[in-house]
Enzyme design. Structure first.
Site, mmCIF file in Angstrom:
data_model
loop_
_atom_site.group_PDB
_atom_site.id
_atom_site.type_symbol
_atom_site.label_atom_id
_atom_site.label_comp_id
_atom_site.label_asym_id
_atom_site.label_seq_id
_atom_site.Cartn_x
_atom_site.Cartn_y
_atom_site.Cartn_z
ATOM 1 N N ARG A 55 0.859 -1.198 0.000
ATOM 2 C CA ARG A 55 0.000 0.000 0.000
ATOM 3 C C ARG A 55 0.888 1.239 0.000
ATOM 4 O O ARG A 55 0.944 1.990 0.966
ATOM 5 C CB ARG A 55 -0.872 -0.006 1.230
ATOM 6 C CG ARG A 55 -2.179 -0.815 1.301
ATOM 7 C CD ARG A 55 -2.734 -1.475 0.204
ATOM 8 N NE ARG A 55 -4.136 -1.293 -0.119
ATOM 9 C CZ ARG A 55 -5.178 -1.426 0.674
ATOM 10 N NH1 ARG A 55 -5.046 -1.694 1.938
ATOM 11 N NH2 ARG A 55 -6.402 -1.273 0.219
ATOM 12 N N GLN B 29 -0.182 2.364 -6.254
ATOM 13 C CA GLN B 29 -1.633 2.587 -6.224
ATOM 14 C C GLN B 29 -2.338 2.086 -7.486
ATOM 15 O O GLN B 29 -3.445 1.574 -7.419
ATOM 16 C CB GLN B 29 -1.929 4.075 -6.033
ATOM 17 C CG GLN B 29 -1.997 4.445 -4.564
ATOM 18 C CD GLN B 29 -2.292 5.910 -4.327
ATOM 19 O OE1 GLN B 29 -2.615 6.647 -5.238
ATOM 20 N NE2 GLN B 29 -2.174 6.320 -3.083
ATOM 21 N N ASP C 105 -3.206 -1.548 -7.101
ATOM 22 C CA ASP C 105 -3.798 -1.920 -5.817
ATOM 23 C C ASP C 105 -5.215 -2.471 -6.018
ATOM 24 O O ASP C 105 -6.208 -1.732 -5.983
ATOM 25 C CB ASP C 105 -3.797 -0.687 -4.912
ATOM 26 C CG ASP C 105 -4.311 -0.972 -3.522
ATOM 27 O OD1 ASP C 105 -4.806 -2.093 -3.292
ATOM 28 O OD2 ASP C 105 -4.237 -0.079 -2.669
ATOM 29 N N SER D 140 -7.867 -2.103 -3.193
ATOM 30 C CA SER D 140 -8.564 -0.814 -3.184
ATOM 31 C C SER D 140 -9.601 -0.735 -4.296
ATOM 32 O O SER D 140 -10.724 -0.286 -4.077
ATOM 33 C CB SER D 140 -7.575 0.345 -3.355
ATOM 34 O OG SER D 140 -6.852 0.522 -2.170
ATOM 35 N N TYR E 277 -2.855 0.859 8.743
ATOM 36 C CA TYR E 277 -3.991 -0.009 9.043
ATOM 37 C C TYR E 277 -4.394 0.139 10.511
ATOM 38 O O TYR E 277 -3.659 0.701 11.314
ATOM 39 C CB TYR E 277 -3.623 -1.472 8.780
ATOM 40 C CG TYR E 277 -3.596 -1.850 7.329
ATOM 41 C CD1 TYR E 277 -4.767 -2.019 6.621
ATOM 42 C CD2 TYR E 277 -2.397 -2.051 6.674
ATOM 43 C CE1 TYR E 277 -4.753 -2.393 5.281
ATOM 44 C CE2 TYR E 277 -2.356 -2.417 5.335
ATOM 45 C CZ TYR E 277 -3.547 -2.591 4.658
ATOM 46 O OH TYR E 277 -3.527 -2.952 3.333
HETATM 47 P P1 NAD Z 1 -9.456 -2.394 5.695
HETATM 48 O O1 NAD Z 1 -10.313 -3.023 4.659
HETATM 49 O O2 NAD Z 1 -8.295 -3.135 6.230
HETATM 50 O O3 NAD Z 1 -10.384 -1.970 6.933
HETATM 51 C C1 NAD Z 1 -11.480 -1.096 6.749
HETATM 52 C C2 NAD Z 1 -11.496 -0.040 7.816
HETATM 53 O O4 NAD Z 1 -11.937 -0.601 9.051
HETATM 54 C C3 NAD Z 1 -10.161 0.632 8.100
HETATM 55 O O5 NAD Z 1 -10.271 2.012 7.848
HETATM 56 C C4 NAD Z 1 -9.930 0.336 9.591
HETATM 57 O O6 NAD Z 1 -9.285 1.398 10.261
HETATM 58 C C5 NAD Z 1 -11.348 0.142 10.087
HETATM 59 N N1 NAD Z 1 -11.457 -0.564 11.365
HETATM 60 C C6 NAD Z 1 -10.738 -1.619 11.828
HETATM 61 N N2 NAD Z 1 -11.155 -1.981 13.069
HETATM 62 C C7 NAD Z 1 -12.180 -1.141 13.373
HETATM 63 C C8 NAD Z 1 -13.022 -1.017 14.498
HETATM 64 N N3 NAD Z 1 -12.894 -1.809 15.558
HETATM 65 N N4 NAD Z 1 -13.969 -0.052 14.508
HETATM 66 C C9 NAD Z 1 -14.108 0.773 13.439
HETATM 67 N N5 NAD Z 1 -13.349 0.726 12.350
HETATM 68 C C10 NAD Z 1 -12.384 -0.234 12.312
HETATM 69 O O7 NAD Z 1 -8.987 -0.960 5.215
HETATM 70 P P2 NAD Z 1 -8.533 -0.445 3.787
HETATM 71 O O8 NAD Z 1 -9.700 0.108 3.068
HETATM 72 O O9 NAD Z 1 -7.748 -1.498 3.133
HETATM 73 O O10 NAD Z 1 -7.612 0.788 4.201
HETATM 74 C C11 NAD Z 1 -6.707 0.658 5.287
HETATM 75 C C12 NAD Z 1 -5.721 1.813 5.287
HETATM 76 O O11 NAD Z 1 -4.888 1.752 4.140
HETATM 77 C C13 NAD Z 1 -6.370 3.181 5.254
HETATM 78 O O12 NAD Z 1 -5.581 4.021 6.070
HETATM 79 C C14 NAD Z 1 -6.240 3.598 3.821
HETATM 80 O O13 NAD Z 1 -6.232 5.008 3.654
HETATM 81 C C15 NAD Z 1 -4.888 3.010 3.498
HETATM 82 N N6 NAD Z 1 -4.709 2.780 2.054
HETATM 83 C C16 NAD Z 1 -3.545 3.198 1.481
HETATM 84 C C17 NAD Z 1 -3.339 2.994 0.124
HETATM 85 C C18 NAD Z 1 -2.086 3.434 -0.558
HETATM 86 O O14 NAD Z 1 -1.354 4.225 -0.008
HETATM 87 N N7 NAD Z 1 -1.803 2.916 -1.725
HETATM 88 C C19 NAD Z 1 -4.312 2.347 -0.626
HETATM 89 C C20 NAD Z 1 -5.483 1.907 0.011
HETATM 90 C C21 NAD Z 1 -5.657 2.129 1.361
#
Ligand code: NAD
Length: 375
Positions: free
Chosen positions: A118, A123, A126, A129, A223
Site C-alpha cells: 500500500r 496505487q 492496488d 482498493s 492499518y
Molecule cells: P481495511 O479493509 O483493512 O479496513 C477497513 C477499515 O476498518 C479501516 O479504515 C480500519 O481502520 C477500520 N477498522 C478496523 N477496526 C475497526 C473497528 N474496531 N472499529 C471501526 N473501524 C475499524 O482498510 P482499507 O480500506 O484497506 O484501508 C486501510 C488503510 O490503508 C487506510 O488508512 C487507507 O487510507 C490506506 N490505504 C492506502 C493505500 C495506498 O497508499 N496505496 C491504498 C489503500 C488504502
C-alpha cells in the site's frame, strides 16, 4: 510472450482478469493475448469482443503462456500441469498453503494481488482498493434499494419526508465509498473508524465523524490495530445510540490478518427501527455484525441483515475493468522489452511475489508454511 486469461471456475465469481479494451493495450506492448472461451461472459464481455480486440479465443489458452492472469487462483491440479517458470497473477485464497506448496514444487512464479504494498507508487496496481471501491458503492446501493423509505429529504405539498439516517462503521476504501454514495443519494451520513486520520476523511465526504472519545488504534502501514475485549465492549456501548437511531447501518471494518471485529451485537440490532437495513461487508471474514451470514439476507426481528459475499463480483463489468487495469500495470512492471523479467529488488515485486523458482519468497506465507510442519 503470451498472456493467458482464464475463465473463472469458482462459484459466484463473475469477474474476468482482463477486459477486451485492455487486450489492445497489451497487444500494443507486443504481447499475444489468449483468452479461454466464455471468460468474460458473466461480466458481459463476449468472446467476439475479445476477438475484435485482437485476442486469440480458444481452450488451452494457458498452454505455453508466460503469464496466466485470473481473479481467483487456479486450482492446484491445474497449477501442477503448467510449464515450469510460468507466472500466475491472481488473488490467493484465505488459506493459500496448498496452492503455494503446489506452485513451489512445480516451479511456478505466483504473484498475489492482495500483497501489492500500500504505497503511492503501487496505487495503480492496488486491486484490494479497486475492488473495495466497488463493494462500498454496492453496499450503499443495496441498502437504498432494500430500505422501504426515502434516502433524501423531500419537501412537498403533501408534507416533509425526512432523509434516511445512515451510519458507516470502518472508513477505509469501501467505507468512504459507501459514505460518498449514501451522501449522493441524499441521506444524512455519520461515520466511525478507529484510526485518527479517518475523522478528517469522513468529514471530507460531507459526513459527520462520530467521536466516541476512545483512544485511536493505529497499526503498521496505516492499518487499524486489533481492539482489546474491554475497548470493544466500550466501543459497542458508545455506538449503540447511533445505531438505534440509524435507518441504515453499513459495516466495513477489518484488521489485516485477523478475523473482523464484532462491532454490533444482536441486541444492538434489536434496538433499530422496523424496516431498517444492515449491510455487513465484512461477513466473509467473520462479520462485524453478530449473526450475519455471507451471501444471505436474514431478518433479525423487523430488521434486514445483508451479509456480503464477493460483493465486487456483483458488479462484475466495472470491477473487472478496474482489476484488469491493476493487472496490466503489474504486468508492465514485471516485463522489460517484451520479456518477463521481474526485478526482485523492487519493493512492489518483492512484496507481492509469493513463490519463484521453487522457493517461497513471501515472508508471511513462509512463516505460515513452517508453522504447519512437514506435509
Ligand atoms: P481495511 O479493509 O483493512 O479496513 C477497513 C477499515 O476498518 C479501516 O479504515 C480500519 O481502520 C477500520 N477498522 C478496523 N477496526 C475497526 C473497528 N474496531 N472499529 C471501526 N473501524 C475499524 O482498510 P482499507 O480500506 O484497506 O484501508 C486501510 C488503510 O490503508 C487506510 O488508512 C487507507 O487510507 C490506506 N490505504 C492506502 C493505500 C495506498 O497508499 N496505496 C491504498 C489503500 C488504502
Amino acid at each position: 510472450m503470451k498472456i493467458a486469461v482464464v475463465r473463472e471456475n469458482r462459484q459466484g465469481e463473475h469477474r474476468v482478469a482482463v477486459v477486451p479494451e485492455l487486450v489492445g493495450k497489451l497487444t500494443a506492448l507486443g504481447y499475444e493475448v489468449a483468452v479461454e472461451p466464455g471468460a468474460g461472459e458473466r461480466a458481459l464481455y463476449s468472446d467476439d469482443l475479445y476477438r475484435a480486440a485482437g485476442a486469440d479465443v480458444a481452450w488451452g489458452a494457458d498452454h505455453n503462456a508466460t503469464i496466466v492472469a485470473s481473479v481467483q487462483p487456479l486450482e492446484r491440479e491445474r497449477i501442477t500441469r503448467l510449464r515450469a517458470g510460468t507466472a500466475l497473477i491472481s488473488f490467493l485464497p484465505a488459506d493459500p498453503l496448498a496452492i503455494v506448496r503446489a506452485a513451489a514444487t512445480a516451479k511456478i512464479t505466483v504473484f498475489g494481488m492482495e500483497f501489492i504494498p500500500r504505497i503511492s507508487r503501487a496505487q495503480s496496481m492496488d486491486a484490494l482498493s479497486s475492488q473495495a471501491l466497488v463493494a462500498g458503492y454496492r453496499a450503499a446501493i443495496v441498502a437504498a434499494e432494500r430500505l422501504p423509505r426515502f434516502f433524501p429529504l423531500n419537501m412537498t405539498a403533501a408534507g416533509t419526508v425526512p432523509p434516511a439516517q445512515v451510519v458507516v462503521l470502518g472508513a477505509g476504501v469501501a467505507g468512504l465509498q459507501a459514505i460518498a454514495t449514501a451522501k449522493r443519494l441524499g441521506a444524512v451520513v455519520k461515520g466511525y473508524d478507529v484510526r485518527a486520520a479517518a475523522a478528517e476523511e469522513i468529514a471530507s465526504m460531507g459526513a459527520q465523524p462520530i467521536e466516541l472519545g476512545l483512544d485511536t488504534l493505529e497499526g503498521a502501514g496505516g492499518y487499524a490495530r486489533e481492539m482489546t475485549q474491554e475497548r470493544a465492549e466500550r466501543q459497542r456501548q458508545l455506538l449503540a445510540p447511533y445505531i438505534a437511531a440509524a435507518d441504515v447501518l453499513i459495516t466495513t471494518a477489518a484488521v489485516p490478518g485477523r478475523q473482523a471485529p464484532i462491532l454490533v451485537t444482536k441486541a444492538m440490532v434489536d434496538e433499530m427501527k422496523p424496516g431498517s437495513v444492515v449491510i455487513d461487508l465484512a461477513a466473509e471474514s467473520g462479520g462485524n455484525v453478530e449473526g450475519s451470514v455471507p451471501g444471505l439476507e436474514i431478518k433479525v426481528g423487523e430488521v434486514l441483515l445483508w451479509g456480503g459475499a464477493n460483493v465486487a463480483s456483483q458488479m462484475a463489468g466495472p470491477a473487472s475493468r478496474l482489476y484488469g487495469q491493476n493487472v496490466l500495470n503489474l504486468i508492465t512492471l514485471l516485463t522489460r522489452e517484451g520479456q518477463f523479467d521481474p526485478d526482485f529488488s523492487d519493493e512492489i515485486v518483492a512484496g507481492c511475489c509469493v513463490t519463484h523458482d521453487g522457493a517461497v519468497l513471501h515472508d508471511q506465507t513462509r512463516a505460515q508454511l513452517s508453522g504447519e510442519g512437514p506435509q
